[in-house]
Design a protein around this motif. Structure first.
Motif, PDB file in Angstrom:
ATOM      1  N   ALA A   1     -59.649  44.057  53.870  1.00 55.21           N
ATOM      2  CA  ALA A   1     -60.195  45.303  53.327  1.00 55.21           C
ATOM      3  C   ALA A   1     -60.351  46.351  54.423  1.00 55.21           C
ATOM      4  O   ALA A   1     -60.013  47.532  54.233  1.00 55.21           O
ATOM      5  CB  ALA A   1     -61.535  45.035  52.636  1.00 55.21           C
ATOM      6  N   LEU A   2     -60.832  45.932  55.599  1.00 55.90           N
ATOM      7  CA  LEU A   2     -60.978  46.866  56.714  1.00 55.90           C
ATOM      8  C   LEU A   2     -59.615  47.401  57.161  1.00 55.90           C
ATOM      9  O   LEU A   2     -59.461  48.597  57.435  1.00 55.90           O
ATOM     10  CB  LEU A   2     -61.681  46.162  57.882  1.00 55.90           C
ATOM     11  N   ALA A   3     -58.613  46.516  57.226  1.00 58.58           N
ATOM     12  CA  ALA A   3     -57.275  46.934  57.666  1.00 58.58           C
ATOM     13  C   ALA A   3     -56.626  47.862  56.653  1.00 58.58           C
ATOM     14  O   ALA A   3     -55.940  48.833  57.018  1.00 58.58           O
ATOM     15  CB  ALA A   3     -56.403  45.702  57.902  1.00 58.58           C
ATOM     16  N   VAL A   4     -56.816  47.595  55.375  1.00 57.61           N
ATOM     17  CA  VAL A   4     -56.237  48.465  54.347  1.00 57.61           C
ATOM     18  C   VAL A   4     -56.830  49.872  54.439  1.00 57.61           C
ATOM     19  O   VAL A   4     -56.114  50.885  54.364  1.00 57.61           O
ATOM     20  CB  VAL A   4     -56.454  47.872  52.934  1.00 57.61           C
ATOM     21  N   GLU A   5     -58.140  49.949  54.605  1.00 57.78           N
ATOM     22  CA  GLU A   5     -58.779  51.256  54.722  1.00 57.78           C
ATOM     23  C   GLU A   5     -58.241  52.018  55.942  1.00 57.78           C
ATOM     24  O   GLU A   5     -58.012  53.235  55.888  1.00 57.78           O
ATOM     25  CB  GLU A   5     -60.292  51.084  54.801  1.00 57.78           C
ATOM     26  N   GLN A   6     -58.030  51.293  57.033  1.00 58.22           N
ATOM     27  CA  GLN A   6     -57.476  51.916  58.237  1.00 58.22           C
ATOM     28  C   GLN A   6     -56.051  52.406  57.979  1.00 58.22           C
ATOM     29  O   GLN A   6     -55.682  53.522  58.372  1.00 58.22           O
ATOM     30  CB  GLN A   6     -57.494  50.905  59.395  1.00 58.22           C
ATOM     31  N   ALA A   7     -55.236  51.580  57.310  1.00 61.21           N
ATOM     32  CA  ALA A   7     -53.846  51.953  57.033  1.00 61.21           C
ATOM     33  C   ALA A   7     -53.772  53.132  56.064  1.00 61.21           C
ATOM     34  O   ALA A   7     -52.914  54.025  56.208  1.00 61.21           O
ATOM     35  CB  ALA A   7     -53.089  50.754  56.469  1.00 61.21           C
ATOM     36  N   LEU A   8     -54.655  53.170  55.078  1.00 64.06           N
ATOM     37  CA  LEU A   8     -54.670  54.290  54.138  1.00 64.06           C
ATOM     38  C   LEU A   8     -54.953  55.600  54.867  1.00 64.06           C
ATOM     39  O   LEU A   8     -54.402  56.656  54.522  1.00 64.06           O
ATOM     40  CB  LEU A   8     -55.731  54.060  53.057  1.00 64.06           C
ATOM     41  N   ALA A   9     -55.791  55.517  55.882  1.00 67.44           N
ATOM     42  CA  ALA A   9     -56.176  56.729  56.602  1.00 67.44           C
ATOM     43  C   ALA A   9     -55.136  57.160  57.630  1.00 67.44           C
ATOM     44  O   ALA A   9     -54.961  58.363  57.874  1.00 67.44           O
ATOM     45  CB  ALA A   9     -57.529  56.511  57.286  1.00 67.44           C
ATOM     46  N   ASN A  10     -54.429  56.203  58.235  1.00 65.56           N
ATOM     47  CA  ASN A  10     -53.607  56.511  59.414  1.00 65.56           C
ATOM     48  C   ASN A  10     -52.100  56.396  59.217  1.00 65.56           C
ATOM     49  O   ASN A  10     -51.330  56.876  60.057  1.00 65.56           O
ATOM     50  CB  ASN A  10     -54.012  55.603  60.582  1.00 65.56           C
ATOM     51  N   ASP A  11     -51.653  55.700  58.157  1.00 64.60           N
ATOM     52  CA  ASP A  11     -50.220  55.421  58.014  1.00 64.60           C
ATOM     53  C   ASP A  11     -49.753  55.834  56.623  1.00 64.60           C
ATOM     54  O   ASP A  11     -50.543  55.913  55.677  1.00 64.60           O
ATOM     55  CB  ASP A  11     -49.937  53.923  58.230  1.00 64.60           C
ATOM     56  N   SER A  12     -48.470  56.062  56.492  1.00 70.36           N
ATOM     57  CA  SER A  12     -47.907  56.466  55.203  1.00 70.36           C
ATOM     58  C   SER A  12     -47.079  55.324  54.620  1.00 70.36           C
ATOM     59  O   SER A  12     -46.586  54.458  55.326  1.00 70.36           O
ATOM     60  CB  SER A  12     -47.028  57.711  55.372  1.00 70.36           C
ATOM     61  N   GLY A  13     -46.910  55.380  53.297  1.00 67.74           N
ATOM     62  CA  GLY A  13     -46.106  54.371  52.619  1.00 67.74           C
ATOM     63  C   GLY A  13     -46.955  53.373  51.863  1.00 67.74           C
ATOM     64  O   GLY A  13     -48.178  53.286  52.028  1.00 67.74           O
ATOM     65  N   ASP A  14     -46.291  52.599  51.014  1.00 65.08           N
ATOM     66  CA  ASP A  14     -46.970  51.548  50.258  1.00 65.08           C
ATOM     67  C   ASP A  14     -47.341  50.397  51.188  1.00 65.08           C
ATOM     68  O   ASP A  14     -46.721  50.180  52.229  1.00 65.08           O
ATOM     69  CB  ASP A  14     -46.088  51.039  49.130  1.00 65.08           C
ATOM     70  N   ILE A  15     -48.352  49.646  50.761  1.00 69.62           N
ATOM     71  CA  ILE A  15     -48.926  48.581  51.602  1.00 69.62           C
ATOM     72  C   ILE A  15     -48.723  47.233  50.913  1.00 69.62           C
ATOM     73  O   ILE A  15     -49.046  47.083  49.719  1.00 69.62           O
ATOM     74  CB  ILE A  15     -50.424  48.826  51.842  1.00 69.62           C
ATOM     75  N   LEU A  16     -48.191  46.274  51.666  1.00 68.75           N
ATOM     76  CA  LEU A  16     -48.065  44.892  51.180  1.00 68.75           C
ATOM     77  C   LEU A  16     -49.024  44.027  51.999  1.00 68.75           C
ATOM     78  O   LEU A  16     -48.915  43.959  53.226  1.00 68.75           O
ATOM     79  CB  LEU A  16     -46.628  44.392  51.335  1.00 68.75           C
ATOM     80  N   VAL A  17     -49.947  43.376  51.311  1.00 68.39           N
ATOM     81  CA  VAL A  17     -50.977  42.558  51.961  1.00 68.39           C
ATOM     82  C   VAL A  17     -50.716  41.093  51.648  1.00 68.39           C
ATOM     83  O   VAL A  17     -50.481  40.733  50.486  1.00 68.39           O
ATOM     84  CB  VAL A  17     -52.385  42.947  51.458  1.00 68.39           C
ATOM     85  N   PHE A  18     -50.762  40.255  52.680  1.00 62.69           N
ATOM     86  CA  PHE A  18     -50.583  38.810  52.489  1.00 62.69           C
ATOM     87  C   PHE A  18     -51.925  38.102  52.622  1.00 62.69           C
ATOM     88  O   PHE A  18     -52.586  38.179  53.658  1.00 62.69           O
ATOM     89  CB  PHE A  18     -49.594  38.245  53.513  1.00 62.69           C
ATOM     90  N   LEU A  19     -52.308  37.408  51.557  1.00 64.45           N
ATOM     91  CA  LEU A  19     -53.537  36.599  51.521  1.00 64.45           C
ATOM     92  C   LEU A  19     -53.176  35.192  51.080  1.00 64.45           C
ATOM     93  O   LEU A  19     -52.133  34.977  50.448  1.00 64.45           O
ATOM     94  CB  LEU A  19     -54.542  37.225  50.550  1.00 64.45           C
ATOM     95  N   PRO A  20     -54.038  34.199  51.374  1.00 66.48           N
ATOM     96  CA  PRO A  20     -53.631  32.814  51.092  1.00 66.48           C
ATOM     97  C   PRO A  20     -53.622  32.413  49.621  1.00 66.48           C
ATOM     98  O   PRO A  20     -52.888  31.499  49.248  1.00 66.48           O
ATOM     99  CB  PRO A  20     -54.652  31.980  51.877  1.00 66.48           C
ATOM    100  N   GLY A  21     -54.438  33.054  48.760  1.00 66.93           N
ATOM    101  CA  GLY A  21     -54.481  32.589  47.377  1.00 66.93           C
ATOM    102  C   GLY A  21     -55.042  33.620  46.420  1.00 66.93           C
ATOM    103  O   GLY A  21     -55.489  34.718  46.807  1.00 66.93           O
ATOM    104  N   ALA A  22     -55.032  33.251  45.138  1.00 68.83           N
ATOM    105  CA  ALA A  22     -55.473  34.179  44.091  1.00 68.83           C
ATOM    106  C   ALA A  22     -56.949  34.522  44.238  1.00 68.83           C
ATOM    107  O   ALA A  22     -57.365  35.644  43.945  1.00 68.83           O
ATOM    108  CB  ALA A  22     -55.205  33.573  42.714  1.00 68.83           C
ATOM    109  N   GLY A  23     -57.770  33.574  44.695  1.00 74.58           N
ATOM    110  CA  GLY A  23     -59.194  33.846  44.865  1.00 74.58           C
ATOM    111  C   GLY A  23     -59.440  34.946  45.870  1.00 74.58           C
ATOM    112  O   GLY A  23     -60.222  35.887  45.619  1.00 74.58           O
ATOM    113  N   GLU A  24     -58.768  34.855  47.019  1.00 78.66           N
ATOM    114  CA  GLU A  24     -58.918  35.890  48.034  1.00 78.66           C
ATOM    115  C   GLU A  24     -58.367  37.226  47.542  1.00 78.66           C
ATOM    116  O   GLU A  24     -58.919  38.297  47.843  1.00 78.66           O
ATOM    117  CB  GLU A  24     -58.198  35.474  49.320  1.00 78.66           C
ATOM    118  N   ILE A  25     -57.277  37.183  46.776  1.00 77.41           N
ATOM    119  CA  ILE A  25     -56.704  38.419  46.227  1.00 77.41           C
ATOM    120  C   ILE A  25     -57.702  39.098  45.286  1.00 77.41           C
ATOM    121  O   ILE A  25     -57.924  40.312  45.357  1.00 77.41           O
ATOM    122  CB  ILE A  25     -55.380  38.110  45.500  1.00 77.41           C
TER     123      ILE A  25
END
Length: 842
Positions: free
Chosen positions: A208-232
């Motif tokens: 969540a912290l990294a996504v917020e940073q990427a939304l603020a500083n980088d352009s383009g769609d974001i693909l996030v890798f997490l270990p399972g559906a619970g974490e997602i």
């Protein structure tokens, strides 16, 4: 065939002629191509156009259903056709093929089933293994079977193995020096960013912290890798506000999502919004998710691991390999320059393993073994394997299949096994569904099998844990009544259940979840649990292990239950899913497996031998009756067994018996040809049957053992002559000048000791020798308080040289005792002497 390629510049196109040339002369070719090179879509189409398979088909294997559908759809688009025309796919619960289909994209289990039905693969010209680096169990099985088909039945069958990250040298050697082709790929520069310090929180928080940073500083769609559906799901909840503020849309992506939801994650957002895809490793390979320029990688994945000691599999969350991490990073550089946030440090990155273990090393192998038996292979060594299946899980799987009735004792498939292997279920669940016909509950069994094959539909509540399978069955039934189909996890379970019922031609039956325990027992006869005495949550399983429910679980206190899902950890596995079963259902369902035993054993709590007759299912005692008149030999055998377990300390060894043991050891050392019995504790414990058993008689308790005379029992091992000889060479006691008879200490066979007060040996010039004059006695001369004042083997020398100094010291400390000037002429005494009068010299 005309190919409509807007992507003719894809890097893999440059080596396609080389691939065709290699395949024309070699039975197998390895193609290593970087992410984004176009291998998944262009290679099958090119090989078909080149006519390398004649009138036969091309089968391409994808490890995941989502990737298989996406690849078929992309190839069909390139041809300007619909999926199911020239290019189609077959995955579980879904297929799009027709009589015109020449390229079939399939998941790996589909290939295995096709080969079982048609070992010659008569209508197939080329088989392509895509993303081979994932090394799933079905991949390794499929490759082993295809190789055997090439060697025995179809020399003309061609094989292409493709991946971005391959152990190419090892794979080429395995494929008989297959040629290796490499495509560099069209990979744009990806900037990699690491954390400054190791993460400490849950992965979704770091994401969540990294996504917020990427939304603020980088352009383009974001693909996030997490270990399972619970974490997602948790990350999605955390990021709701941040995504709304940024005008972005959050989209989950994992295997159990409906196809429409999966397509929504892959395709560009219909409203043109920025997209944040929260995915498991399903997006690691094959898929191109449009618009992605940023990858955020938690660096974790879940892998199944089978424990041969418990017979259970569990998902482990582990750090990904370098190959997987590089695959994930590559998702950011397919369409242009990108950024990859790795949520670990650069130092941790250097420690990543190169490749993850292949699943065949860590998985439950029972399904693989049943497929092999169907193929006609009873010994895994009869096939060539990229990685040989390990012997522990092989033995465990074979035992389970034999107990299930799917294999005979020789390892050959049975009639039941033939039915089981055709169902897309774990053999345990397939066997349950088939046997459920006897209970007129096949429809219920289909539901149970579907529930156990998919993600749990009931969210876990730590405050009110609920492992009851019946509640899941009620939820599934209710969802059908409401909508007929259902969505999400419930909808997926319903689809799987319908597919199983269709395959078995199951007709509707009355819904009776009370039968769920009896049905589960068909699948998990080794996990029938009996509540332990004095507990509400601890169970003894029929397979011998312990298991427990979470405290306050809804099922607590059930006398019997069947555990369907266990975490397999520790001494007691946690029961995550189970159903109650009655004593009567156990008796009825397993009448042929219940053994009647007569048992005479040591009861630790009662500290006595008990004799019972029992009826047992595995480790469970279903009935126990006390036997009144066991045989004396049985009682003695059980008592000896208890002594072996507890050690000789339970026997009444006293000073006399210990002394005899030491004397026998002394005799054995100094008269080795005397035939002396070994009296060491280790030997005595190992030979209880020889020396102790004849003296047990009717004894059956530890208290009764206390009545034994161990010295007399040990002495009975010696004949008359040996007893006399022992008294001569190693007397138990000797008489000293004071008249006292004092025991010798033989604990050190090289230096036997006489501990005696100094005053008791006045007048004794020297001590006798033992072992026929060969061994001197070591005298420990003691003060009146029995403290050593001198140790000597030469008493005469002591009297003449050292006694005077000892006398001065002792006379001052013990003035009331007798301290003569000439000890050899003095009278020895064991008593306190009166103090002599003044002027009297002593």
């Amino acid at each position: 065939m005309k190919l409509n390629f807007p992507e003719t510049g894809l890097p893999v196109a440059n080596i396609l002629p080389d691939l065709a040339a290699a395949l024309s002369t070699a039975p197998a070719v390895i193609l290593q191509a970087a992410p984004g090179a176009g291998k998944t879509t262009l290679v099958p189409l090119f090989l078909l156009k080149a006519g390398l398979c004649g009138n036969r088909k091309i089968i391409m294997l994808e490890p995941r259903r989502l990737a298989a559908r996406a690849a078929a759809r992309r190839m069909a688009d390139l041809l300007g056709e619909e999926v199911g025309d020239t290019v189609g796919y077959r995955v579980r619960l879904d297929s799009r093929v027709s009589a015109r289909t020449r390229i079939e994209v399939v998941t790996e289990g589909i290939l295995t089933r096709r080969m079982q039905d048609d070992p010659e693969l008569a209508d197939v010209g080329i088989i392509i293994f895509d993303e081979f680096h994932e090394r799933s169990l079905q991949t390794d099985l499929g490759l082993a079977l295809v190789r055997q088909v090439q060697e025995i039945l179809r020399a003309d069958l061609k094989l292409v193995v493709m991946s971005a990250t391959l152990e190419t040298e090892r794979l080429a050697a395995f494929l008989n020096d297959a040629p290796v082709l490499r495509s560099v790929g069209r990979q744009f520069l990806v900037e990699t960013r690491f954390l400054d310090r190791p993460p400490t929180g849950r992965p979704e928080r770091e994401v969540a912290l990294a996504v917020e940073q990427a939304l603020a500083n980088d352009s383009g769609d974001i693909l996030v890798f997490l270990p399972g559906a619970g974490e997602i799901n948790r990350a999605q909840a955390m990021l709701g506000g941040a995504s709304s503020r940024a005008g972005a849309v959050l989209v989950p992506l994992y295997g159990n999502l409906p196809q429409k939801e999966q397509d929504r994650a892959i395709l560009a957002d219909a409203e043109g919004r920025r997209k944040i895809v929260l995915s498991t490793d399903i997006a690691e390979t094959s898929l191109t998710i449009e618009g992605v320029r940023i990858v955020i990688d938690a660096g974790l994945a879940r892998y199944p691991r089978f424990d041969p000691n418990s017979g259970m599999s569990r998902l482990e969350t582990r750090r990904v390999s370098r190959a997987s991490a590089d695959q994930r990073r590559g998702r950011a550089g397919r369409l242009g320059p990108g950024v990859c946030y790795r949520l670990w440090t650069a130092a941790e990155d250097r420690g990543l393993i190169e490749h993850a273990e292949p699943e065949i090393v860590t998985a439950d192998l029972s399904a693989l073994l049943l497929e092999l038996a169907k193929w006609g292979v009873c010994d895994v060594a009869d096939l060539a394997w990229m990685t040989v299946p390990p012997p522990g899980p092989v033995a465990q799987g074979r035992d389970m299949l034999t107990a299930l009735g799917a294999l005979d004792p020789a390892g050959k498939i049975t009639a039941l096994g033939e039915k089981i292997v055709r169902l897309p279920l774990h053999p345990r669940l397939a066997g349950m569904v088939i046997r459920a016909r006897a209970l007129k509950a096949q429809a219920l069994a289909c539901d149970i099998a579907a529930l156990l094959s998919e993600r749990d539909i009931l969210s876990r509540d730590r405050e009110a844990p609920n492992a009851d399978l019946r509640d899941r069955l009620e939820m599934l039934a209710s969802s059908r009544h409401r909508s007929g189909k259902g969505a999400g996890a419930l909808g997926q379970v319903a689809r799987v259940s319908r597919d199983i019922a269709r395959r078995l031609k199951v007709t509707p039956e009355p819904f009776d979840p009370a039968k769920s325990g009896a049905l589960l027992a068909f699948a998990y006869s080794d996990r029938i649990g009996e509540l332990r005495e004095g507990s509400m949550v601890q169970y003894r399983l029929s397979g011998g292990r312990g298991a427990r429910l979470a405290d306050n679980d809804k099922l607590q206190g059930e006398p019997y239950l069947v555990a369907a899902d266990l975490d397999g950890k520790g001494r007691e596995a946690t029961i995550r899913l189970a159903a109650p079963i009655t004593h009567a259902e156990i008796e009825q369902g397993f009448a042929a497996d219940i053994l009647s035993l007569r048992r005479v054993f040591w009861d630790e709590k009662k500290e006595r031998v008990l004799a019972v007759s029992e009826r047992k299912l595995g480790a469970l005692v279903l009935e126990c009756k006390r036997l009144k008149s066991p045989e004396p030999a049985e009682i003695s055998a059980a008592l000896l067994s208890a002594i072996r377990q507890k050690g000789l300390t339970v026997l009444p060894f006293d000073e006399d018996s210990r002394s005899l043991m030491d004397r026998l050891c002394f005799a054995a050392v100094h008269q080795p040809n005397g035939g002396w019995p070994d009296s060491s504790e280790e030997t005595l414990l190992a030979t209880l049957d020889d020396w102790l058993l004849p003296f047990l008689g009717p004894l059956s308790t530890l208290a009764g053992l206390k009545k034994l005379n161990i010295r007399e029992i040990l002495l009975a091992q010696l004949d008359w002559d040996q007893q006399k000889s022992l008294d001569r060479i190693a007397p138990e006691r000797i008489v000293v000048p004071s008249g006292s008879t004092i025991r010798l200490d033989y604990s050190n066979p090289q230096h036997p000791v006489l501990a005696v007060r100094l005053q008791e040996v006045f007048g004794l010039e020297d001590l006798p020798k033992l072992a026929n004059g060969a061994v001197a006695i070591t005298a420990h001369l003691l003060s009146p308080a029995r403290r050593p004042v001198q140790i000597t083997e030469d008493l005469a020398s002591f009297w003449s040289t050292t006694y005077g100094d000892v006398k001065k010291d002792l006379k001052g400390r013990y003035p009331r005792h007798y301290w003569p000037d000439d000890p050899l002429q003095a009278e020895a005494t064991a008593k306190l002497k009166p103090r002599p009068g003044r002027g009297t010299s002593r």
